[in-house]
Design a protein around this motif. Structure first.
Motif: not given
Length: 92
Positions: A63, A74, A78
């Protein structure tokens, strides 16, 4: 005196809830079925807890690298981090 508090957004609360539930689940699993250290593709002998820690640490680095080096959403990082965690727990 001005105290700054962490903003508990639903995502933040969900993240910490997930980690706590994961640790509770691992504790119950360890009590029900004690772990035997083994070697996977990692160059060291690990237990379930070791692989979980390495997987979570690696997911955090995935991350951080994603946020630092790309402008992509994002959620993609993940998904990659979740796959990494599953691979570490299964074959690490």
């Amino acid at each position: 005196m001005n105290l700054e508090w962490m903003a508990w957004t639903p995502v933040t609360a969900g993240f910490f809830t997930f980690i706590i539930l994961l640790l509770i689940g691992m504790t119950i699993w360890e009590i029900a079925s004690p772990c035997v250290a083994r070697r996977g593709f990692l160059p060291l002998t690990t237990t379930r807890g070791d692989r979980l820690f390495i997987g979570l640490l690696g997911s955090a680095y995935i991350h951080l690298t994603w946020v630092g080096l790309t402008d992509f959403p994002l959620w993609i990082a993940t998904v990659i981090a979740a796959c990494f965690l599953v691979i570490m727990m299964r074959w690490g």
